[in-house]
Design an enzyme around this catalytic site. Structure first.
Site, PDB file in Angstrom:
ATOM      1  CD  GLU A   1      12.638  26.612  32.887  1.00 58.06           C
ATOM      2  OE1 GLU A   1      12.355  25.420  32.564  1.00 58.06           O
ATOM      3  OE2 GLU A   1      12.902  27.023  34.352  1.00 58.06           O
TER       4      GLU A   1
ATOM      5  CG  ASP B   1      14.631  13.685   5.617  1.00 59.52           C
ATOM      6  OD1 ASP B   1      13.203  14.239   5.955  1.00 59.52           O
ATOM      7  OD2 ASP B   1      15.474  13.933   6.059  1.00 59.52           O
TER       8      ASP B   1
ATOM      9  N   GLY C   1       5.147  17.360   6.425  1.00 60.91           N
ATOM     10  CA  GLY C   1       4.734  16.544   7.636  1.00 60.91           C
ATOM     11  C   GLY C   1       3.986  17.550   8.246  1.00 60.91           C
TER      12      GLY C   1
ATOM     13  CE  LYS D   1     -10.126  18.108  11.421  1.00 64.62           C
ATOM     14  NZ  LYS D   1      -8.982  18.805  11.109  1.00 64.62           N
TER      15      LYS D   1
END
Length: 688
Positions: free
Chosen positions: A177, A412, A503, A509
């Site tokens: 899978e 990053d 992140g 929200k």
């Protein structure tokens, strides 16, 4: 009598002792499976000895062949792939005595596979009993993680953690899978690549990767199969014209595939693309016995795994092959049932629920779903950037345009580098690309952070108004393996408005999605609640950026892009798409990476978070006017929550004492070397 008994005992002992030196009778995987394999009651409709279906035989032959190194299987449900996988595990353990590893997408999927599929096979296939004496016992050689056979071992792992791909020396690797695996495991790369590393050094390396496909843009299985030497479909000869063709679903107006009359599933037949005659399922089943696999390069594979070219001549086997097979080939499923499933799914799709139709596409047709996908096209952005680039006559480098009054950076952190993207912001959310730098080196080392500090705190950018601009605030990603290094850098430079962020990929929200104090473990010291970790609602930030990129007129909300950015920068910036994904809380639409590297986009997201953190969208025109007048007179406040107040006195920039300046020679630009990366916009031409 005693002497004869002793002789028999000695003979038995000799046979046992010499058994390890015996060479087994040569046997293919298909032969082994048809002689030994058994369908267990727990995982089969009928408990009985196994006989391979016609289309399964060549797959078995390629999986068992030492000449074929990689086998990719794009499949639907109900085609017996799991049985092929189990038969291969038994064959390579009992007949070939090779070390193996099998990965499932998660640890829980691994546990379920072992309990419902693997252990019943080891119990019921009697050929496995001599090499696996602990099969019925609780033993360290018989766990959910490992099955130790005589002469080999089978490792069983979940696929989400990078640790599960380490410390393994194997000859056979299976990934089941595959489309459900993460595309990037702990920032270390594709799961297929990580598994392949464990085969390096094997005399006869073998990798078997299979999966039901998922979304077209992000499907790992589709991407992997694209790298095969050829992709194969099972062909039968039409009983009416003798031309060969594959079974296809077709469509209402397609001159091939399944056709039925007046919505009646029982009337379904397959339309031959050559002669236009209709074939019944019984005719297909008869023709399938002499079928073969036909490749995208014109080669064929017969039931014994023999490769031939278009002229019918035997040729060497391909090193890597990909098979595609779907439910219509199964003799256990009626074509009428497939039509009924489609009709039910299509009826729901017309009412607005396309999930059943997507499931039909994936699990019945074995095809990736091509639904609507939101994404940014790199070529389109680059074309726009070429129009928007701007340079003043006589100057060697681009300028920060008049409308840009604040420079914010997003960083990053990767295992071997820190990337910094600098974005300019103006009133109304207008944005400009300004610079992108890569600082190579291990983020656990001070030198890398010294170079980053020198760039963030000392670099000056020429503004069109004549001022020298500095970077006002920075957000640095703390995910990955160097969290504490980022925490320490942010703690030491908090007065320079450096924020540690992470992140939040779903369930957020807001873009500025909360914060909490975290401990720092760095250089052998522990600082309790040493720094604030800010959470970034990454999906919402990318939504905002995507909506702004749709704005076509320069002004509020417009995103200006520089033609000086490299092609790789544009590929990274457009390297994600918003697609539907199943999560623990249901189906969600999430931004998903389409490629391994998307650092340019991540840096933009973190810069957007800084803009949100500073509440730039709520600043007044008076505030922006004051900022425009005194661009280079903005000393950093001592409180990171304070607004940047306009000041008249200039403050010389000095590097942080804890992060001394270092030569910037290690900074490698992500843009063309011919000129600087500071972008300006043709929007300014109307204001000059």
């Amino acid at each position: 009598m005693l002497v004869e008994s002793n002789r028999a005992a000695v003979a038995r002992a000799l046979r046992r002792g010499l058994a390890s030196f015996a060479a087994p009778e040569p046997m293919t995987l298909r032969e082994w499976a048809e002689r030994h394999f058994y369908l267990s009651a727990e995982s089969s409709y009928v408990e009985q000895r196994w006989e391979a279906w016609p289309f399964q035989r060549a797959i078995l032959a390629c999986v068992g062949s030492d000449d074929v190194h990689e086998v990719d299987v794009i499949k639907s449900a109900r085609v017996g792939y799991t049985k092929i996988l189990l038969a291969a595990v038994g064959y390579f353990a009992e007949h070939k005595r090779r070390n193996q590893a099998l990965w499932q997408p998660t640890d829980s999927a691994r546990d379920e596979f072992v309990k419902t599929e693997l252990e019943p096979m080891l119990r019921d296939v009697t050929a496995m009993h001599p090499i696996f004496p602990t099969r019925l016992a609780r033993h360290k050689d018989n766990t959910l993680l490992v099955k130790k056979f005589r002469g080999s071992v089978l490792h069983l792992r979940g696929g989400r953690s990078g640790d599960n791909y380490r410390r393994l020396s194997i000859g056979v690797a299976y990934l089941d899978e595959f489309s459900s695996f993460d595309s990037n495991i702990d920032g270390e790369g594709d799961p297929g690549q990580l598994a392949a590393k464990r085969l390096e050094g094997a005399t006869f390396p073998k990798m078997v990767v299979g999966s039901t496909p998922k979304l077209k843009e992000t499907c790992l299985m589709d991407k992997r199969a694209a790298g095969a030497d050829a992709r194969y479909d099972y062909h039968i000869s039409c009983p009416h014209c003798d031309e060969h063709h594959a079974l296809t679903w077709g469509g209402k107006d397609e001159p091939h595939g399944f056709k039925w009359v007046d919505g009646d599933p029982e009337s379904v037949k397959h339309l031959c693309p050559h002669c236009g005659c209709l074939i019944t399922q019984s005719e297909y089943l008869e023709a399938s016995e002499s079928g073969f696999w036909y490749g995208s390069d014109g080669t064929t594979i017969d039931r014994d795994g023999v490769f031939r070219n278009a002229a019918g001549e035997v040729i060497p086997a391909h090193r890597r092959v990909a098979f595609h097979v779907w439910t219509a080939y199964s003799p256990m499923v009626s074509w009428a049932k497939l039509v009924r499933e489609f009709q039910e799914a299509y009826a729901k799709a017309k009412l607005g629920d396309d999930e059943p139709l997507k499931t039909f596409w994936n699990t019945t047709l074995g095809q990736a779903w091509e639904g609507e996908v939101e994404k940014i096209e790199a070529d389109e952005l680059k074309r726009r950037a070429e129009i928007e680039a701007y340079r003043l006559p006589g100057l060697a480098e681009n300028l920060v345009p008049m409308g840009c009054t604040l420079l914010l950076a997003g960083c990053d952190t990767q295992g071997n580098r820190v990337e910094v993207g600098v974005w300019g912001f103006g009133r109304g959310g207008e944005m400009w690309t300004v610079d992108h730098q890569i600082f190579h080196g291990n983020p656990a080392e001070d030198e890398v952070w010294s170079n980053v500090a020198a760039y963030l705190f000392e670099r000056r950018f020429q503004h069109e108004g004549g001022q020298q601009m500095s970077i006002y605030a920075t957000a640095i990603d703390s995910g990955g393996h160097h969290s504490n290094a980022v925490y320490d850098f942010a703690r030491r430079n908090k007065t320079r408005r450096v924020f540690a962020v992470r992140g939040r990929p779903f369930g957020e929200k807001a873009i500025k999605d909360g914060a909490g104090q975290v401990d720092i473990d760095w250089r052998g010291k522990r600082i309790k609640k040493g720094v604030i970790l800010w959470h970034v609602g990454t999906n919402l930030a990318k939504d905002l950026l995507h909506s702004r990129l749709a704005i076509e007129t320069p002004g509020p909300g417009y995103v200006h892009l520089s033609e000086d950015m490299s092609d790789e920068w544009f590929r990274q910036f457009s390297g994600e798409a918003r697609v539907s994904r199943k999560t623990a809380t249901g189906v969600r639409t999430l931004w998903t990476a389409l490629r391994k590297r998307v650092e340019a986009l991540d840096c933009a997201v973190y810069a957007l978070w800084v803009a949100e953190h500073l509440s730039l969208s709520r600043k007044t025109d008076a505030w922006w006017d004051a900022m425009a007048e005194k661009l280079d007179a903005l000393p950093p406040p001592r409180d990171e929550e304070a607004d940047p107040p306009p000041r008249s006195a200039k403050r010389p920039a000095t590097p942080a004492k804890t992060a001394p300046a270092a030569p910037a020679a290690r900074a490698v630009s992500a843009v063309k070397p011919a000129r600087r990366r500071v972008a300006a916009s043709s929007y300014l031409r109307g204001r000059r």
